[in-house]
Design a protein around this motif. Structure first.
Motif, short mmCIF file in Angstrom:
data_model
loop_
_atom_site.label_atom_id
_atom_site.label_comp_id
_atom_site.label_asym_id
_atom_site.label_seq_id
_atom_site.Cartn_x
_atom_site.Cartn_y
_atom_site.Cartn_z
N PHE A 1 -18.53 -66.09 -37.37
CA PHE A 1 -19.63 -66.64 -36.56
C PHE A 1 -20.50 -65.50 -36.05
CE2 PHE A 1 -17.43 -70.78 -34.89
CZ PHE A 1 -17.10 -71.12 -36.20
N THR A 2 -21.80 -65.80 -35.89
CA THR A 2 -22.74 -64.84 -35.34
C THR A 2 -23.63 -65.52 -34.32
OG1 THR A 2 -22.78 -63.58 -37.42
CG2 THR A 2 -24.55 -63.17 -35.85
N ILE A 3 -23.65 -64.97 -33.11
CA ILE A 3 -24.53 -65.48 -32.07
C ILE A 3 -25.79 -64.62 -32.02
CG2 ILE A 3 -23.43 -64.12 -30.24
CD1 ILE A 3 -23.96 -66.49 -28.32
N SER A 4 -26.92 -65.26 -31.83
CA SER A 4 -28.19 -64.53 -31.73
C SER A 4 -29.12 -65.31 -30.83
CB SER A 4 -28.82 -64.33 -33.12
OG SER A 4 -29.11 -65.58 -33.72
N ARG A 5 -30.24 -64.70 -30.48
CA ARG A 5 -31.20 -65.39 -29.62
C ARG A 5 -32.62 -64.93 -29.93
NH1 ARG A 5 -29.49 -64.19 -23.72
NH2 ARG A 5 -31.39 -65.37 -23.20
N ASP A 6 -33.55 -65.82 -29.62
CA ASP A 6 -34.97 -65.53 -29.75
C ASP A 6 -35.60 -65.91 -28.41
OD1 ASP A 6 -37.70 -65.45 -30.25
OD2 ASP A 6 -37.52 -66.24 -32.27
N ASN A 7 -35.84 -64.93 -27.57
CA ASN A 7 -36.34 -65.23 -26.22
C ASN A 7 -37.77 -65.79 -26.26
OD1 ASN A 7 -33.96 -64.49 -25.02
ND2 ASN A 7 -34.64 -62.41 -24.52
N ALA A 8 -38.51 -65.46 -27.28
CA ALA A 8 -39.87 -66.01 -27.40
C ALA A 8 -39.84 -67.51 -27.66
CB ALA A 8 -40.62 -65.30 -28.52
N LYS A 9 -38.74 -67.98 -28.25
CA LYS A 9 -38.59 -69.40 -28.55
C LYS A 9 -37.62 -70.09 -27.60
CE LYS A 9 -39.59 -68.92 -33.49
NZ LYS A 9 -39.10 -69.15 -34.87
N ASN A 10 -37.13 -69.37 -26.61
CA ASN A 10 -36.16 -69.94 -25.65
C ASN A 10 -34.97 -70.56 -26.37
OD1 ASN A 10 -37.76 -69.18 -23.51
ND2 ASN A 10 -37.77 -71.19 -22.54
N THR A 11 -34.50 -69.90 -27.40
CA THR A 11 -33.45 -70.49 -28.25
C THR A 11 -32.34 -69.49 -28.51
OG1 THR A 11 -35.08 -71.92 -29.33
CG2 THR A 11 -32.98 -71.63 -30.44
N VAL A 12 -31.12 -70.00 -28.47
CA VAL A 12 -29.95 -69.23 -28.87
C VAL A 12 -29.31 -69.94 -30.05
CG1 VAL A 12 -28.43 -70.38 -27.20
CG2 VAL A 12 -27.82 -68.13 -28.07
N TYR A 13 -28.78 -69.17 -30.97
CA TYR A 13 -28.22 -69.72 -32.22
C TYR A 13 -26.75 -69.35 -32.36
CZ TYR A 13 -33.22 -69.75 -33.31
OH TYR A 13 -34.58 -69.95 -33.28
N LEU A 14 -26.06 -70.16 -33.16
CA LEU A 14 -24.71 -69.82 -33.59
C LEU A 14 -24.62 -70.09 -35.08
CD1 LEU A 14 -21.93 -68.83 -32.58
CD2 LEU A 14 -21.23 -71.24 -32.54
N GLN A 15 -24.62 -69.03 -35.86
CA GLN A 15 -24.43 -69.15 -37.30
C GLN A 15 -22.94 -69.18 -37.59
OE1 GLN A 15 -26.75 -69.46 -39.86
NE2 GLN A 15 -24.93 -69.80 -41.13
N MET A 16 -22.49 -70.22 -38.24
CA MET A 16 -21.07 -70.40 -38.51
C MET A 16 -20.85 -70.43 -40.01
SD MET A 16 -20.15 -73.28 -35.62
CE MET A 16 -21.08 -74.55 -36.44
N ASN A 17 -20.13 -69.45 -40.51
CA ASN A 17 -19.82 -69.35 -41.93
C ASN A 17 -18.33 -69.49 -42.16
OD1 ASN A 17 -22.56 -68.78 -42.42
ND2 ASN A 17 -22.22 -66.58 -42.19
N SER A 18 -17.95 -69.74 -43.39
CA SER A 18 -16.53 -69.87 -43.76
C SER A 18 -15.80 -70.81 -42.81
CB SER A 18 -15.86 -68.49 -43.77
OG SER A 18 -16.50 -67.61 -44.65
N LEU A 19 -16.39 -71.95 -42.59
CA LEU A 19 -15.83 -72.90 -41.62
C LEU A 19 -14.47 -73.43 -42.07
CD1 LEU A 19 -19.13 -74.67 -40.64
CD2 LEU A 19 -17.52 -73.65 -39.02
N LYS A 20 -13.63 -73.67 -41.07
CA LYS A 20 -12.27 -74.16 -41.31
C LYS A 20 -12.10 -75.50 -40.57
CE LYS A 20 -10.57 -69.38 -41.09
NZ LYS A 20 -9.63 -68.47 -40.41
N PRO A 21 -11.16 -76.32 -41.02
CA PRO A 21 -10.93 -77.59 -40.31
C PRO A 21 -10.64 -77.39 -38.82
CG PRO A 21 -9.87 -77.64 -42.43
CD PRO A 21 -10.39 -76.25 -42.27
N GLU A 22 -9.99 -76.29 -38.48
CA GLU A 22 -9.67 -76.03 -37.06
C GLU A 22 -10.90 -75.66 -36.23
OE1 GLU A 22 -8.19 -74.69 -39.76
OE2 GLU A 22 -7.62 -72.58 -39.40
N ASP A 23 -12.05 -75.49 -36.87
CA ASP A 23 -13.29 -75.28 -36.13
C ASP A 23 -13.90 -76.60 -35.66
OD1 ASP A 23 -14.11 -72.73 -38.50
OD2 ASP A 23 -13.38 -72.43 -36.45
N THR A 24 -13.33 -77.71 -36.07
CA THR A 24 -13.83 -79.01 -35.66
C THR A 24 -13.75 -79.16 -34.15
OG1 THR A 24 -13.25 -80.07 -37.75
CG2 THR A 24 -13.44 -81.50 -35.81
N ALA A 25 -14.90 -79.48 -33.54
CA ALA A 25 -14.97 -79.58 -32.08
C ALA A 25 -16.38 -80.00 -31.69
CB ALA A 25 -14.64 -78.24 -31.42
N VAL A 26 -16.53 -80.32 -30.42
CA VAL A 26 -17.87 -80.42 -29.84
C VAL A 26 -18.25 -79.03 -29.34
CG1 VAL A 26 -19.32 -81.47 -28.07
CG2 VAL A 26 -17.52 -82.83 -29.18
#
Length: 122
Positions: free
Chosen positions: A68-93
């Protein structure tokens, strides 16, 4: 006052990727450390990742480090979470958090989003 709205969740097969977004309202977004947390059914909400106000320092839970990679763009007031190689145990809210503070045994969070469901099928 900060309001947070997450998007980007969904159903994905194991090994796939998703990118979550969190749009924040309020002029003070760029001053906050931001984070992502998740809560699986029957379990407590747990830390996933945080990022400082200018994006120069990130922290990850061991379970997502390297995937996973967290990033942000303050000009867009947005934070991101890029999630790769997802596993069933990543299932969640997955929840976006503004101004999270690690108190050692727990986290203190001033503002939460409503959450977005991520489901990873095997």
């Amino acid at each position: 006052q900060v309001q947070l709205v997450e998007s980007g969740g969904g159903l994905v097969q194991a090994g796939g990727s998703l990118r979550l977004s969190c749009l924040a309202s309020g002029r003070t977004f760029s001053s906050y450390r931001m984070g992502w947390f998740r809560q699986a059914p029957g379990k407590e909400r747990q830390f996933v990742a945080t990022i400082t106000w200018n994006g120069d320092i990130t922290h990850y839970a061991d379970s997502v480090k390297g995937r996973f990679t967290i990033s942000r763009d303050n000009a867009k007031n947005t934070v991101y979470l890029q999630m790769n190689s997802l596993k069933p145990e990543d299932t969640a809210v997955y929840y976006c958090a503004a101004d999270p503070t690690n108190l050692g045994t727990r986290w203190s969070v001033n503002y939460w989003g409503q959450g977005t469901q991520v489901t990873v099928s095997s």
